[in-house]
Design an enzyme around this catalytic site. Structure first.
Site, short mmCIF file in Angstrom:
data_model
loop_
_atom_site.label_atom_id
_atom_site.label_comp_id
_atom_site.label_asym_id
_atom_site.label_seq_id
_atom_site.Cartn_x
_atom_site.Cartn_y
_atom_site.Cartn_z
N CYS A 1 82.83 64.59 63.33
CA CYS A 1 83.78 64.56 64.43
C CYS A 1 83.04 64.84 65.74
O CYS A 1 82.17 65.72 65.78
CB CYS A 1 84.88 65.61 64.21
N HIS B 1 91.92 59.79 60.50
CA HIS B 1 91.16 60.85 61.17
C HIS B 1 91.69 61.04 62.59
O HIS B 1 91.86 62.17 63.06
CB HIS B 1 89.66 60.48 61.20
N GLU B 2 91.99 59.89 63.25
CA GLU B 2 92.47 59.96 64.65
C GLU B 2 93.90 60.49 64.72
O GLU B 2 94.20 61.36 65.56
CB GLU B 2 92.40 58.59 65.32
N HIS C 1 94.15 64.16 64.58
CA HIS C 1 93.88 64.88 65.83
C HIS C 1 95.15 65.07 66.66
O HIS C 1 95.29 66.07 67.37
CB HIS C 1 92.84 64.14 66.69
C1 NB4 Z 1 82.32 56.72 60.21
C2 NB4 Z 1 81.52 56.70 61.48
N1 NB4 Z 1 81.67 57.74 62.35
C3 NB4 Z 1 80.96 57.69 63.50
N2 NB4 Z 1 81.05 58.72 64.40
N3 NB4 Z 1 82.11 59.59 64.32
C4 NB4 Z 1 83.35 59.11 64.72
O1 NB4 Z 1 83.55 58.01 65.15
C5 NB4 Z 1 84.48 60.11 64.62
C6 NB4 Z 1 85.65 59.54 63.85
C7 NB4 Z 1 85.25 59.01 62.48
C8 NB4 Z 1 84.67 60.05 61.53
C9 NB4 Z 1 85.06 59.59 60.15
C10 NB4 Z 1 86.18 58.64 60.28
C11 NB4 Z 1 86.48 58.48 61.74
C12 NB4 Z 1 84.88 60.40 66.07
N4 NB4 Z 1 85.98 61.36 66.10
O2 NB4 Z 1 85.70 62.65 66.15
C13 NB4 Z 1 87.18 60.90 66.71
O3 NB4 Z 1 88.23 61.74 66.37
C14 NB4 Z 1 80.14 56.62 63.80
F1 NB4 Z 1 79.48 56.59 64.95
C15 NB4 Z 1 80.05 55.58 62.88
N5 NB4 Z 1 79.27 54.48 63.12
C16 NB4 Z 1 79.35 53.27 62.32
C17 NB4 Z 1 79.39 52.06 63.22
N6 NB4 Z 1 78.25 52.05 64.15
C18 NB4 Z 1 78.29 50.87 64.98
C19 NB4 Z 1 77.13 50.88 65.96
O4 NB4 Z 1 77.17 52.07 66.75
C20 NB4 Z 1 77.10 53.27 65.95
C21 NB4 Z 1 78.28 53.28 64.98
C22 NB4 Z 1 78.15 54.50 64.06
N7 NB4 Z 1 80.75 55.62 61.72
NI NI Z 2 87.37 63.56 65.32
#
Ligand code: NB4
Ligand code: NI
Length: 187
Positions: A114, A157-158, A161
């Protein structure tokens, strides 16, 4: 534009609050906020911009993470098919509500993280594998969209929040990697 300094971290009370529904017609402020949230996700997924702006990668963002207790989330799930570069989901959802979900459950094989949590919390976050979400889009249209597997996990997950729930609230404290046989592990 939104950068990491705008994102509140665990311990900030707003992360444990229930966010308020937004009113319609949407205010300019709420429309602009949604656009800026999507822009953050796009920047965070762009290697050059993410480096320049020191952004952690993100595929989703909820307004309470910006200390704005409103029921607004942005989701940007990139395609993993080079043939089709269009994102799987690129949307700002106002007042999203999970109206139905599968009995079958799923989790990300790598667990969850997160942007508001500056530490690793190992363990499976088991959630319904398929959901239907009712929401209003930036144009004020009522929408109903089905999500499954990875996208369903991100949406949940969102939405968590908006209800003051953090991903680690779902982790089995006795055995963080406990798995029932029918849970789909998404790699
Ligand atoms: C799975 C993942 N979680 C990343 N981060 N966490 C987040 O998004 C949190 C939300 C996610 C955590 C688990 C489910 C939802 C943010 N949250 O706290 C908002 O509530 C990533 F960054 C990521 N990816 C894969 C795709 N990639 C494309 C190219 O760029 C990098 C990117 C990295 N996959
Ligand atoms: Ni989050």
């Amino acid at each position: 534009m939104i950068t990491m300094k705008d994102i509140i971290r665990e311990g900030h009370p707003i992360l444990r609050e229930t966010a308020q529904p937004v009113a319609f017609p949407l205010s300019e402020e709420d429309i602009t906020l949604g656009q800026k949230m999507l822009e953050f996700l796009e920047n965070s997924q762009d290697p050059v911009k993410a480096e320049e702006l020191a952004l952690r990668g993100g595929v989703g963002l909820a307004a309470p993470q910006l200390a704005i207790p409103k029921r607004i989330i942005a989701v940007l799930i990139p395609s993993n098919d080079p043939e089709k570069p269009e994102p799987v989901v690129r949307e700002v959802l106002y007042n999203p509500k999970i109206v139905s979900h599968s009995v079958q459950e799923a989790c990300l094989g790598d667990g969850e993280g997160c942007l508001s949590v500056d530490r690793d919390v190992p363990g499976y976050v088991i959630r319904p594998a398929r959901i239907t979400v009712a929401y209003t889009n930036a144009a004020g249209e009522s929408k109903k969209m089905r999500f499954k597997n990875y996208s369903a996990i991100v949406l949940q997950h969102e939405v968590d929040h908006l209800n003051g729930i953090m991903f680690y609230d779902h982790i089995n404290t006795d055995n963080p990697f406990a798995l029932r046989p029918d849970v789909l592990v998404i790699e």
